[in-house]
Design a protein around this motif. Structure first.
Motif, short mmCIF file in Angstrom:
data_model
loop_
_atom_site.label_atom_id
_atom_site.label_comp_id
_atom_site.label_asym_id
_atom_site.label_seq_id
_atom_site.Cartn_x
_atom_site.Cartn_y
_atom_site.Cartn_z
N ALA A 63 -3.32 -12.82 -3.32
CA ALA A 63 -1.97 -12.27 -3.39
C ALA A 63 -1.45 -12.25 -4.82
CB ALA A 63 -1.02 -13.09 -2.51
N ALA A 64 -1.99 -13.11 -5.69
CA ALA A 64 -1.54 -13.16 -7.08
C ALA A 64 -1.90 -11.90 -7.84
CB ALA A 64 -2.16 -14.38 -7.78
N TYR A 66 -0.30 -1.22 -8.98
CA TYR A 66 -1.55 -0.56 -9.37
C TYR A 66 -2.78 -1.23 -8.77
CZ TYR A 66 1.46 1.63 -12.87
OH TYR A 66 2.48 2.33 -13.48
N ILE A 67 -2.72 -2.53 -8.58
CA ILE A 67 -3.84 -3.28 -8.01
C ILE A 67 -3.49 -3.57 -6.55
CG2 ILE A 67 -5.25 -5.37 -8.19
CD1 ILE A 67 -4.37 -5.53 -11.15
N ARG A 68 -4.21 -2.93 -5.63
CA ARG A 68 -3.81 -2.97 -4.23
C ARG A 68 -4.86 -3.64 -3.36
NH1 ARG A 68 0.33 0.29 -3.05
NH2 ARG A 68 0.53 -1.22 -1.35
N THR A 69 -4.45 -4.64 -2.62
CA THR A 69 -5.34 -5.33 -1.71
C THR A 69 -5.55 -4.52 -0.44
OG1 THR A 69 -4.59 -7.48 -2.51
CG2 THR A 69 -5.69 -7.44 -0.37
N ILE A 70 -6.82 -4.35 -0.05
CA ILE A 70 -7.13 -3.67 1.20
C ILE A 70 -7.32 -4.74 2.27
CG2 ILE A 70 -8.69 -2.08 2.38
CD1 ILE A 70 -7.33 -0.76 0.09
N PHE A 121 0.07 1.91 2.97
CA PHE A 121 0.35 1.65 1.55
C PHE A 121 1.79 1.97 1.17
CE2 PHE A 121 -4.15 2.41 2.06
CZ PHE A 121 -4.73 1.38 1.33
N THR A 122 2.69 1.88 2.13
CA THR A 122 4.08 2.20 1.82
C THR A 122 4.75 1.11 0.98
OG1 THR A 122 4.74 1.26 3.95
CG2 THR A 122 4.39 3.63 3.87
N ASP A 123 4.27 -0.13 1.12
CA ASP A 123 4.82 -1.24 0.35
C ASP A 123 3.99 -1.41 -0.92
OD1 ASP A 123 5.76 -3.59 -0.72
OD2 ASP A 123 5.23 -4.86 0.99
N PHE A 124 4.56 -1.05 -2.06
CA PHE A 124 3.83 -1.10 -3.32
C PHE A 124 3.53 -2.52 -3.78
CE2 PHE A 124 4.68 3.43 -4.47
CZ PHE A 124 3.40 3.73 -4.95
N TRP A 125 4.17 -3.51 -3.18
CA TRP A 125 4.00 -4.89 -3.65
C TRP A 125 3.39 -5.79 -2.59
CZ3 TRP A 125 4.26 -5.16 -8.67
CH2 TRP A 125 5.00 -4.19 -9.34
#
Length: 422
Positions: A154-155, A160-164, A379-383
Protein backbone atom coordinates in the motif's frame (compact mmCIF):
# COMPACT_ATOMS: atom_id res chain seq x y z
CA UNK A 1 5.99 -11.00 -3.86
CA UNK A 2 7.70 -9.56 -4.35
CA UNK A 3 8.57 -8.04 -1.89
CA UNK A 4 12.03 -8.06 -1.03
CA UNK A 5 13.48 -6.15 1.34
CA UNK A 6 17.20 -6.81 1.46
CA UNK A 7 17.70 -4.03 -1.08
CA UNK A 8 15.61 -1.59 0.95
CA UNK A 9 18.65 0.21 2.30
CA UNK A 10 19.77 0.94 -1.24
CA UNK A 11 16.52 2.69 -2.13
CA UNK A 12 17.65 6.13 -0.97
CA UNK A 13 20.84 6.01 -2.99
CA UNK A 14 18.96 4.73 -5.99
CA UNK A 15 16.42 7.51 -5.71
CA UNK A 16 19.17 10.15 -5.70
CA UNK A 17 20.81 8.66 -8.76
CA UNK A 18 17.47 8.41 -10.53
CA UNK A 19 16.76 12.09 -9.97
CA UNK A 20 20.06 12.87 -11.66
CA UNK A 21 19.22 10.48 -14.46
CA UNK A 22 15.86 12.21 -14.82
CA UNK A 23 17.24 15.70 -15.24
CA UNK A 24 17.17 15.41 -19.01
CA UNK A 25 13.78 13.65 -19.12
CA UNK A 26 11.94 16.78 -20.27
CA UNK A 27 14.29 17.16 -23.18
CA UNK A 28 13.98 13.49 -24.06
CA UNK A 29 10.22 13.63 -23.79
CA UNK A 30 10.15 16.60 -26.12
CA UNK A 31 12.09 14.57 -28.68
CA UNK A 32 9.37 11.91 -28.65
CA UNK A 33 6.28 13.97 -28.03
CA UNK A 34 5.50 15.09 -31.58
CA UNK A 35 6.52 11.92 -33.38
CA UNK A 36 3.21 11.23 -35.10
CA UNK A 37 1.84 14.76 -35.57
CA UNK A 38 3.11 14.87 -39.12
CA UNK A 39 1.05 11.80 -40.02
CA UNK A 40 -2.51 11.87 -41.20
CA UNK A 41 -3.77 10.11 -38.08
CA UNK A 42 -5.82 12.24 -35.68
CA UNK A 43 -4.40 10.26 -32.77
CA UNK A 44 -2.39 12.25 -30.23
CA UNK A 45 0.80 10.38 -29.37
CA UNK A 46 3.96 10.87 -27.34
CA UNK A 47 6.63 8.91 -25.51
CA UNK A 48 6.54 5.19 -26.27
CA UNK A 49 4.56 5.46 -29.50
CA UNK A 50 6.43 5.32 -32.79
CA UNK A 51 4.58 4.96 -36.06
CA UNK A 52 1.94 2.34 -35.38
CA UNK A 53 3.75 0.66 -32.48
CA UNK A 54 3.22 1.12 -28.73
CA UNK A 55 6.11 0.09 -26.49
CA UNK A 56 5.54 -0.91 -22.86
CA UNK A 57 8.31 -1.55 -20.35
CA UNK A 58 8.85 -4.67 -18.24
CA UNK A 59 11.46 -4.52 -15.50
CA UNK A 60 11.72 -8.08 -14.30
CA UNK A 61 13.83 -10.60 -12.44
CA UNK A 62 14.66 -13.62 -14.58
CA UNK A 63 17.94 -14.59 -12.92
CA UNK A 64 17.84 -13.42 -9.30
CA UNK A 65 15.94 -14.10 -6.08
CA UNK A 66 12.54 -13.89 -7.75
CA UNK A 67 13.42 -15.55 -11.05
CA UNK A 68 10.46 -17.95 -10.86
CA UNK A 69 8.04 -15.04 -10.40
CA UNK A 70 9.69 -13.00 -13.14
CA UNK A 71 9.65 -15.82 -15.66
CA UNK A 72 5.97 -16.62 -15.14
CA UNK A 73 4.86 -12.98 -15.18
CA UNK A 74 6.93 -12.12 -18.25
CA UNK A 75 5.89 -15.13 -20.30
CA UNK A 76 2.22 -14.53 -19.47
CA UNK A 77 2.55 -10.93 -20.61
CA UNK A 78 4.34 -11.94 -23.79
CA UNK A 79 1.49 -14.36 -24.49
CA UNK A 80 -1.09 -11.62 -23.90
CA UNK A 81 0.68 -9.20 -26.24
CA UNK A 82 0.97 -11.85 -28.94
CA UNK A 83 -2.76 -12.56 -28.76
CA UNK A 84 -3.65 -8.86 -28.60
CA UNK A 85 -1.65 -8.13 -31.75
CA UNK A 86 -3.15 -11.12 -33.53
CA UNK A 87 -6.58 -9.62 -32.81
CA UNK A 88 -5.62 -6.25 -34.30
CA UNK A 89 -3.71 -4.68 -31.44
CA UNK A 90 -4.94 -1.56 -29.66
CA UNK A 91 -7.06 0.23 -32.29
CA UNK A 92 -4.66 -0.82 -35.00
CA UNK A 93 -1.47 -0.12 -33.05
CA UNK A 94 0.87 -3.06 -32.48
CA UNK A 95 2.00 -3.46 -28.87
CA UNK A 96 5.50 -4.61 -27.97
CA UNK A 97 7.30 -5.20 -24.68
CA UNK A 98 10.76 -3.82 -23.91
CA UNK A 99 12.01 -6.30 -21.30
CA UNK A 100 14.99 -5.83 -19.01
CA UNK A 101 16.18 -8.41 -16.48
CA UNK A 102 17.64 -6.72 -13.39
CA UNK A 103 18.32 -10.00 -11.59
CA UNK A 104 17.11 -8.33 -8.39
CA UNK A 105 20.24 -6.19 -8.39
CA UNK A 106 19.69 -2.56 -7.29
CA UNK A 107 22.13 -1.03 -9.77
CA UNK A 108 20.73 -3.03 -12.67
CA UNK A 109 17.22 -1.99 -11.68
CA UNK A 110 18.35 1.65 -11.70
CA UNK A 111 20.02 1.43 -15.08
CA UNK A 112 17.12 -0.58 -16.52
CA UNK A 113 14.57 2.03 -15.50
CA UNK A 114 16.74 4.92 -16.70
CA UNK A 115 17.19 3.17 -20.05
CA UNK A 116 13.55 2.23 -20.63
CA UNK A 117 11.71 5.27 -19.23
CA UNK A 118 12.31 7.57 -22.24
CA UNK A 119 11.27 4.81 -24.66
CA UNK A 120 8.04 3.42 -23.20
CA UNK A 121 4.49 4.61 -22.74
CA UNK A 122 4.32 2.95 -19.33
CA UNK A 123 5.35 -0.14 -17.40
CA UNK A 124 3.24 -3.28 -17.43
CA UNK A 125 5.64 -4.96 -15.00
CA UNK A 126 8.06 -3.79 -12.31
CA UNK A 127 9.31 -6.42 -9.87
CA UNK A 128 10.92 -5.42 -6.56
CA UNK A 129 9.24 -3.10 -4.08
CA UNK A 130 12.55 -1.46 -3.03
CA UNK A 131 13.21 -0.54 -6.65
CA UNK A 132 9.70 0.79 -7.22
CA UNK A 133 10.13 2.85 -4.05
CA UNK A 134 13.42 4.24 -5.37
CA UNK A 135 11.76 5.63 -8.51
CA UNK A 136 8.44 6.54 -6.93
CA UNK A 137 9.18 10.24 -6.48
CA UNK A 138 10.66 10.58 -9.94
CA UNK A 139 7.59 8.93 -11.48
CA UNK A 140 5.24 11.31 -9.68
CA UNK A 141 7.30 14.46 -10.22
CA UNK A 142 8.80 13.99 -13.67
CA UNK A 143 8.00 10.87 -15.70
CA UNK A 144 4.24 10.61 -15.06
CA UNK A 145 3.76 7.25 -16.75
CA UNK A 146 1.42 4.49 -15.59
CA UNK A 147 3.21 1.68 -13.71
CA UNK A 148 1.56 -1.63 -12.82
CA UNK A 149 4.08 -3.26 -10.46
CA UNK A 150 4.17 -6.82 -9.21
CA UNK A 151 4.07 -5.66 -5.61
CA UNK A 152 1.05 -5.27 -3.37
CA UNK A 153 2.46 -2.74 -0.92
CA UNK A 154 0.00 0.00 0.00
CA UNK A 155 2.98 2.32 0.52
CA UNK A 156 3.62 2.30 -3.23
CA UNK A 157 0.03 2.57 -4.41
CA UNK A 158 -1.32 5.81 -5.78
CA UNK A 159 -2.06 7.73 -8.98
CA UNK A 160 0.76 6.66 -11.33
CA UNK A 161 1.75 3.44 -9.53
CA UNK A 162 -1.36 1.28 -9.33
CA UNK A 163 -1.80 -1.96 -7.44
CA UNK A 164 -3.70 -4.68 -9.28
CA UNK A 165 -5.78 -6.48 -6.66
CA UNK A 166 -5.96 -6.02 -2.90
CA UNK A 167 -2.91 -4.68 -1.07
CA UNK A 168 -1.23 -6.81 1.59
CA UNK A 169 -2.93 -5.00 4.48
CA UNK A 170 -6.42 -5.61 3.07
CA UNK A 171 -5.54 -9.16 2.06
CA UNK A 172 -4.48 -9.87 5.65
CA UNK A 173 -7.77 -8.47 6.95
CA UNK A 174 -9.63 -10.83 4.64
CA UNK A 175 -7.42 -13.72 5.76
CA UNK A 176 -8.18 -13.12 9.44
CA UNK A 177 -11.87 -12.73 8.60
CA UNK A 178 -11.66 -16.27 7.20
CA UNK A 179 -10.00 -17.50 10.41
CA UNK A 180 -12.77 -15.95 12.49
CA UNK A 181 -15.66 -17.21 10.38
CA UNK A 182 -14.31 -20.62 9.40
CA UNK A 183 -11.63 -21.62 11.93
CA UNK A 184 -13.11 -20.61 15.25
CA UNK A 185 -10.97 -17.59 16.09
CA UNK A 186 -12.92 -15.26 18.39
CA UNK A 187 -12.70 -12.17 20.53
CA UNK A 188 -10.02 -12.48 23.17
CA UNK A 189 -7.89 -14.95 21.21
CA UNK A 190 -4.21 -14.46 20.47
CA UNK A 191 -3.01 -14.89 16.90
CA UNK A 192 0.58 -15.00 15.76
CA UNK A 193 1.91 -12.98 12.85
CA UNK A 194 5.24 -13.99 11.34
CA UNK A 195 6.26 -11.25 8.93
CA UNK A 196 9.32 -10.36 6.91
CA UNK A 197 10.86 -6.94 7.38
CA UNK A 198 10.07 -4.45 4.63
CA UNK A 199 7.00 -3.09 2.84
CA UNK A 200 5.41 -6.50 2.35
CA UNK A 201 5.53 -7.84 5.89
CA UNK A 202 5.06 -4.53 7.66
CA UNK A 203 2.12 -3.66 5.42
CA UNK A 204 0.48 -7.00 6.18
CA UNK A 205 1.09 -6.41 9.90
CA UNK A 206 -0.87 -3.16 9.70
CA UNK A 207 -3.77 -5.24 8.44
CA UNK A 208 -3.63 -7.75 11.29
CA UNK A 209 -3.32 -4.99 13.89
CA UNK A 210 -6.30 -3.17 12.40
CA UNK A 211 -8.49 -6.28 12.59
CA UNK A 212 -7.25 -7.06 16.08
CA UNK A 213 -8.28 -3.61 17.29
CA UNK A 214 -11.71 -3.97 15.71
CA UNK A 215 -12.49 -7.43 17.04
CA UNK A 216 -10.62 -7.68 20.31
CA UNK A 217 -7.80 -9.97 19.23
CA UNK A 218 -4.19 -9.85 20.37
CA UNK A 219 -1.42 -10.05 17.75
CA UNK A 220 1.82 -11.76 18.80
CA UNK A 221 4.50 -10.51 16.43
CA UNK A 222 7.47 -12.42 15.07
CA UNK A 223 9.62 -10.31 12.73
CA UNK A 224 12.05 -12.14 10.47
CA UNK A 225 14.60 -11.32 7.77
CA UNK A 226 14.19 -12.46 4.14
CA UNK A 227 17.15 -14.79 4.64
CA UNK A 228 15.62 -16.53 7.69
CA UNK A 229 14.48 -19.92 6.45
CA UNK A 230 14.29 -21.94 9.69
CA UNK A 231 11.12 -21.05 11.60
CA UNK A 232 11.80 -23.29 14.61
CA UNK A 233 12.35 -20.35 17.00
CA UNK A 234 9.25 -18.54 15.76
CA UNK A 235 7.05 -21.61 16.15
CA UNK A 236 8.36 -22.16 19.70
CA UNK A 237 7.68 -18.55 20.67
CA UNK A 238 4.15 -18.58 19.27
CA UNK A 239 3.37 -21.89 20.92
CA UNK A 240 4.55 -20.53 24.25
CA UNK A 241 2.38 -17.43 23.73
CA UNK A 242 -0.68 -19.64 23.26
CA UNK A 243 -1.75 -18.38 19.83
CA UNK A 244 -4.81 -20.00 18.25
CA UNK A 245 -3.76 -19.31 14.62
CA UNK A 246 -0.83 -17.92 12.67
CA UNK A 247 -0.67 -15.42 9.80
CA UNK A 248 2.44 -15.66 7.62
CA UNK A 249 3.67 -12.75 5.52
CA UNK A 250 6.90 -14.06 4.06
CA UNK A 251 8.02 -16.35 1.25
CA UNK A 252 7.38 -19.97 0.23
CA UNK A 253 10.46 -21.31 2.00
CA UNK A 254 9.39 -19.77 5.29
CA UNK A 255 5.90 -21.22 4.79
CA UNK A 256 7.27 -24.73 4.30
CA UNK A 257 9.46 -24.43 7.39
CA UNK A 258 6.82 -22.91 9.66
CA UNK A 259 4.05 -25.35 8.77
CA UNK A 260 6.42 -28.32 8.77
CA UNK A 261 7.96 -27.47 12.15
CA UNK A 262 4.54 -26.86 13.70
CA UNK A 263 3.23 -30.21 12.42
CA UNK A 264 6.31 -32.10 13.60
CA UNK A 265 5.86 -30.70 17.09
CA UNK A 266 2.15 -31.36 17.28
CA UNK A 267 1.31 -27.65 17.29
CA UNK A 268 -2.01 -27.99 15.48
CA UNK A 269 -3.21 -24.46 14.69
CA UNK A 270 -4.35 -23.11 11.32
CA UNK A 271 -1.78 -21.11 9.35
CA UNK A 272 -2.74 -18.71 6.58
CA UNK A 273 -0.32 -16.90 4.31
CA UNK A 274 -0.45 -13.96 1.95
CA UNK A 275 -0.38 -14.94 -1.70
CA UNK A 276 3.40 -14.48 -1.90
CA UNK A 277 3.85 -17.21 0.71
CA UNK A 278 3.21 -20.21 -1.53
CA UNK A 279 4.69 -21.94 -4.55
CA UNK A 280 3.45 -25.23 -6.08
CA UNK A 281 6.90 -26.77 -5.75
CA UNK A 282 6.40 -26.87 -1.95
CA UNK A 283 3.98 -29.75 -2.37
CA UNK A 284 6.83 -31.98 -3.53
CA UNK A 285 8.88 -31.31 -0.37
CA UNK A 286 8.72 -33.01 3.02
CA UNK A 287 6.43 -30.21 4.16
CA UNK A 288 3.88 -31.07 1.47
CA UNK A 289 1.57 -33.24 3.62
CA UNK A 290 1.50 -30.64 6.43
CA UNK A 291 0.73 -27.86 3.96
CA UNK A 292 -2.22 -29.72 2.48
CA UNK A 293 -3.56 -30.40 5.99
CA UNK A 294 -3.14 -27.12 7.84
CA UNK A 295 -2.26 -24.24 5.51
CA UNK A 296 -4.38 -21.73 3.61
CA UNK A 297 -3.49 -18.90 1.24
CA UNK A 298 -5.22 -15.56 0.64
CA UNK A 299 -5.08 -14.42 -2.98
CA UNK A 300 -6.17 -11.33 -4.97
CA UNK A 301 -7.89 -13.59 -7.55
CA UNK A 302 -8.86 -17.13 -8.41
CA UNK A 303 -5.98 -19.53 -9.05
CA UNK A 304 -4.73 -20.66 -12.43
CA UNK A 305 -6.59 -23.94 -11.98
CA UNK A 306 -9.95 -22.19 -11.47
CA UNK A 307 -13.05 -23.61 -13.10
CA UNK A 308 -13.78 -20.65 -15.38
CA UNK A 309 -13.58 -20.46 -19.19
CA UNK A 310 -10.92 -17.74 -19.00
CA UNK A 311 -8.72 -19.73 -16.63
CA UNK A 312 -9.04 -22.89 -18.72
CA UNK A 313 -8.14 -20.96 -21.86
CA UNK A 314 -5.12 -19.39 -20.19
CA UNK A 315 -3.92 -22.81 -19.06
CA UNK A 316 -4.32 -24.26 -22.57
CA UNK A 317 -2.69 -21.28 -24.29
CA UNK A 318 0.20 -21.09 -21.81
CA UNK A 319 0.88 -24.81 -22.10
CA UNK A 320 0.91 -24.52 -25.88
CA UNK A 321 3.30 -21.57 -25.78
CA UNK A 322 5.58 -22.87 -22.99
CA UNK A 323 5.12 -26.66 -22.84
CA UNK A 324 8.13 -27.27 -20.59
CA UNK A 325 7.20 -24.76 -17.88
CA UNK A 326 5.15 -25.28 -14.72
CA UNK A 327 1.84 -23.55 -14.07
CA UNK A 328 1.53 -21.22 -11.08
CA UNK A 329 -0.44 -18.21 -9.91
CA UNK A 330 2.29 -15.79 -10.99
CA UNK A 331 1.06 -16.46 -14.52
CA UNK A 332 -2.33 -15.08 -13.46
CA UNK A 333 -0.67 -11.99 -11.94
CA UNK A 334 1.18 -11.25 -15.18
CA UNK A 335 -1.85 -11.92 -17.35
CA UNK A 336 -4.18 -9.70 -15.31
CA UNK A 337 -1.71 -6.79 -15.28
CA UNK A 338 -1.18 -7.03 -19.04
CA UNK A 339 -4.91 -7.36 -19.69
CA UNK A 340 -5.66 -4.33 -17.53
CA UNK A 341 -3.05 -2.21 -19.32
CA UNK A 342 -4.36 -3.46 -22.66
CA UNK A 343 -7.90 -2.42 -21.76
CA UNK A 344 -6.72 1.05 -20.74
CA UNK A 345 -4.86 1.38 -24.04
CA UNK A 346 -8.03 0.57 -25.95
CA UNK A 347 -9.94 3.21 -24.01
CA UNK A 348 -7.19 5.78 -24.57
CA UNK A 349 -7.33 4.94 -28.28
CA UNK A 350 -11.06 5.58 -28.32
CA UNK A 351 -10.39 8.99 -26.80
CA UNK A 352 -7.75 9.68 -29.50
CA UNK A 353 -4.98 10.22 -26.95
CA UNK A 354 -2.10 7.76 -26.67
CA UNK A 355 0.11 10.03 -24.60
CA UNK A 356 1.02 9.25 -21.00
CA UNK A 357 -1.52 11.86 -19.96
CA UNK A 358 -4.12 10.24 -22.21
CA UNK A 359 -3.56 6.82 -20.65
CA UNK A 360 -3.93 8.27 -17.14
CA UNK A 361 -7.09 10.06 -18.24
CA UNK A 362 -8.56 6.82 -19.60
CA UNK A 363 -7.66 4.79 -16.51
CA UNK A 364 -10.62 5.79 -14.28
CA UNK A 365 -13.07 4.88 -17.05
CA UNK A 366 -11.99 1.27 -16.48
CA UNK A 367 -14.28 0.67 -13.53
CA UNK A 368 -15.59 -2.91 -13.88
CA UNK A 369 -12.99 -5.06 -15.60
CA UNK A 370 -13.91 -8.74 -15.32
CA UNK A 371 -11.09 -10.92 -16.61
CA UNK A 372 -12.58 -14.23 -15.54
CA UNK A 373 -10.61 -14.72 -12.33
CA UNK A 374 -13.33 -13.94 -9.84
CA UNK A 375 -12.43 -10.41 -8.79
CA UNK A 376 -13.60 -7.40 -10.80
CA UNK A 377 -10.92 -4.73 -11.16
CA UNK A 378 -11.73 -1.03 -11.06
CA UNK A 379 -9.58 2.09 -11.29
CA UNK A 380 -11.91 4.92 -10.35
CA UNK A 381 -10.03 5.55 -7.10
CA UNK A 382 -6.65 7.02 -8.06
CA UNK A 383 -5.27 6.46 -4.56
CA UNK A 384 -6.40 2.92 -3.85
CA UNK A 385 -5.98 -0.60 -5.21
CA UNK A 386 -8.10 -1.94 -8.06
CA UNK A 387 -9.93 -4.36 -5.72
CA UNK A 388 -10.35 -5.22 -2.04
CA UNK A 389 -11.52 -8.81 -2.27
CA UNK A 390 -9.51 -11.94 -1.54
CA UNK A 391 -9.99 -15.58 -2.45
CA UNK A 392 -9.04 -18.20 0.15
CA UNK A 393 -7.15 -21.15 -1.32
CA UNK A 394 -5.82 -24.45 0.01
CA UNK A 395 -2.83 -26.43 -1.27
CA UNK A 396 -3.84 -29.49 -3.29
CA UNK A 397 -1.35 -31.28 -5.52
CA UNK A 398 -4.16 -32.85 -7.55
CA UNK A 399 -5.23 -29.43 -8.86
CA UNK A 400 -3.61 -27.49 -11.70
CA UNK A 401 -1.26 -24.96 -10.09
CA UNK A 402 -1.48 -26.66 -6.69
CA UNK A 403 -4.26 -24.55 -5.12
CA UNK A 404 -8.00 -25.08 -4.87
CA UNK A 405 -10.66 -22.56 -3.85
CA UNK A 406 -12.21 -22.92 -0.38
CA UNK A 407 -13.81 -19.47 -0.20
CA UNK A 408 -14.89 -17.43 -3.19
CA UNK A 409 -13.86 -13.75 -3.53
CA UNK A 410 -14.91 -11.92 -0.38
CA UNK A 411 -14.35 -8.44 1.02
CA UNK A 412 -14.36 -8.43 4.81
CA UNK A 413 -16.09 -5.63 6.66
CA UNK A 414 -12.69 -4.49 7.90
CA UNK A 415 -11.20 -4.28 4.41
CA UNK A 416 -14.30 -2.67 2.93
CA UNK A 417 -14.21 0.26 5.32
CA UNK A 418 -10.43 0.54 5.64
CA UNK A 419 -8.64 3.79 4.85
CA UNK A 420 -4.85 3.66 5.02
CA UNK A 421 -3.71 6.51 7.22
CA UNK A 422 -0.36 6.55 5.39
Amino acid sequence: MNATYAARAAAGALAALLVLAGCSSKARNADHGDGDKASASPMKTGVGVSGKTITLGALTDMTGAYATLGKSVTQAQQLYVKQLNAAGGACGYKVQLAIRDHGYDPQKALSGYAELEPKVLGFVQFIGSPFVAAVQQRIHDHDKGLVLPQTWSAALDGYYIRTIGSTYDMETMNAIDFLMKEKGIKKGDRIGHVYVEGDYGEGALRGSKHVAQLYGLTVVEQKIKPTDNDMTAQVAALRKAGVKAIVLSAGPRQAASLVGVAAAGGFDVPVIGNHSAFAPRLLATRAGPALTRNYWVASPWLPIGADTPEAKKLVADYRAAYPKDALDNDIVAGWIAASAFGEVLKRACARKDLTREGVLSALPTTDSLDLGFGVVQGFTDFWGPSARASVILRPDKSVTGGLRVVREPTVSEAASAYVDAD
